[in-house]
Design a protein around this motif. Sequence first.
Motif, PDB file in Angstrom:
ATOM      1  N   THR A  62      35.101  23.674  -1.232  1.00 35.04           N
ATOM      2  CA  THR A  62      34.094  24.699  -1.515  1.00 35.04           C
ATOM      3  C   THR A  62      32.751  24.252  -0.958  1.00 35.04           C
ATOM      4  N   ASN A  99      37.763  21.648  -4.215  1.00 39.35           N
ATOM      5  CA  ASN A  99      37.842  22.764  -5.149  1.00 39.35           C
ATOM      6  C   ASN A  99      37.986  22.270  -6.598  1.00 39.35           C
ATOM      7  N   GLU A 100      38.676  21.156  -6.757  1.00 40.14           N
ATOM      8  CA  GLU A 100      38.843  20.583  -8.094  1.00 40.14           C
ATOM      9  C   GLU A 100      37.504  20.161  -8.682  1.00 40.14           C
ATOM     10  N   ARG A 130      34.343  29.488  -1.022  1.00 38.69           N
ATOM     11  CA  ARG A 130      35.550  28.750  -1.402  1.00 38.69           C
ATOM     12  C   ARG A 130      36.598  28.841  -0.301  1.00 38.69           C
ATOM     13  N   GLU A 161      32.096  24.141 -12.967  1.00 42.16           N
ATOM     14  CA  GLU A 161      31.996  25.540 -13.422  1.00 42.16           C
ATOM     15  C   GLU A 161      30.796  26.225 -12.760  1.00 42.16           C
ATOM     16  N   ASP A 163      35.472  23.306  -9.514  1.00 38.44           N
ATOM     17  CA  ASP A 163      35.957  23.935 -10.748  1.00 38.44           C
ATOM     18  C   ASP A 163      35.471  23.152 -11.974  1.00 38.44           C
TER      19      ASP A 163
END
Length: 261
Positions: A215, A233-234, A210, A240, A237
């Motif tokens: 990422t 990164n969004e 990350r 998951e 995320d």
Amino acid sequence: MKLEGRFWITHNGKDLAGERRIALLSRIDSTGSISQAAKAVGVSYKFAWDSVDAMNAAAGSPLVERSAGGKGGGGTRLTPAGHALIEAFHRYEREHQLFLERLGEDAGISSFLEIMERLRMKTSARNQLFGKVSSIQRGEVNDQVEFHLDSGDRLLASITNDSTERLGLEVGEAIYALIKASWVLLVDSDFAPNDPSDNLLRGEVRQTIRGAAETEVEIELPGGAHIAAVLSNEHADGLELSIGKPVAALIKASHIILGRF
């Protein structure tokens, strides 16, 4: 290995120092015409001219030049450098064949030649995959090239007709595929693509790195191959992500760059 604009001696002798281009030069020398030379070698007129331009650029001085028009009109001829290249090619061809014959007697080395060629590769693409062509579907502008990785996974690449011809692709040919990590889209493992030409490779998350905004994710396919993807990164995320989680890599056929050994 065969790269556009350069001559490489291959260990399997299929395209020793750009054999097809040398044949094109020889035909230009004998016919004085690029169109006739292209027809004799079995390539398109455009491919012939592109090859001549690439050879002239790679050599640093013209190998082919237009001859002045006269009573019979102008034509095309080889320069002294072009004649010297053909002569050098034939010398290399003879010496290389002798080398291969000697090397073929040593099973302990010959089986690792392709691996050593692969290790020489240096590219900016994060993903470098190796396999063999299983089918080629010709199109009006683009061709669909299906190939299977050494791990058994299947991929489909969309490349132009000219690229297929330039690479000399055939079924069974060993190739490599380059895919930038930013061209790989990670999706849920149960995702179903709308475009049948899209590649969907299912695997498991092996590693995540990350950064401040992005990422990098490495996934392992069932056959053992690894695919790296770089996503926001969004997006990461939202998926998951965790080590061992099933995911899928979505890769458009047009985002795969093919090369040939």
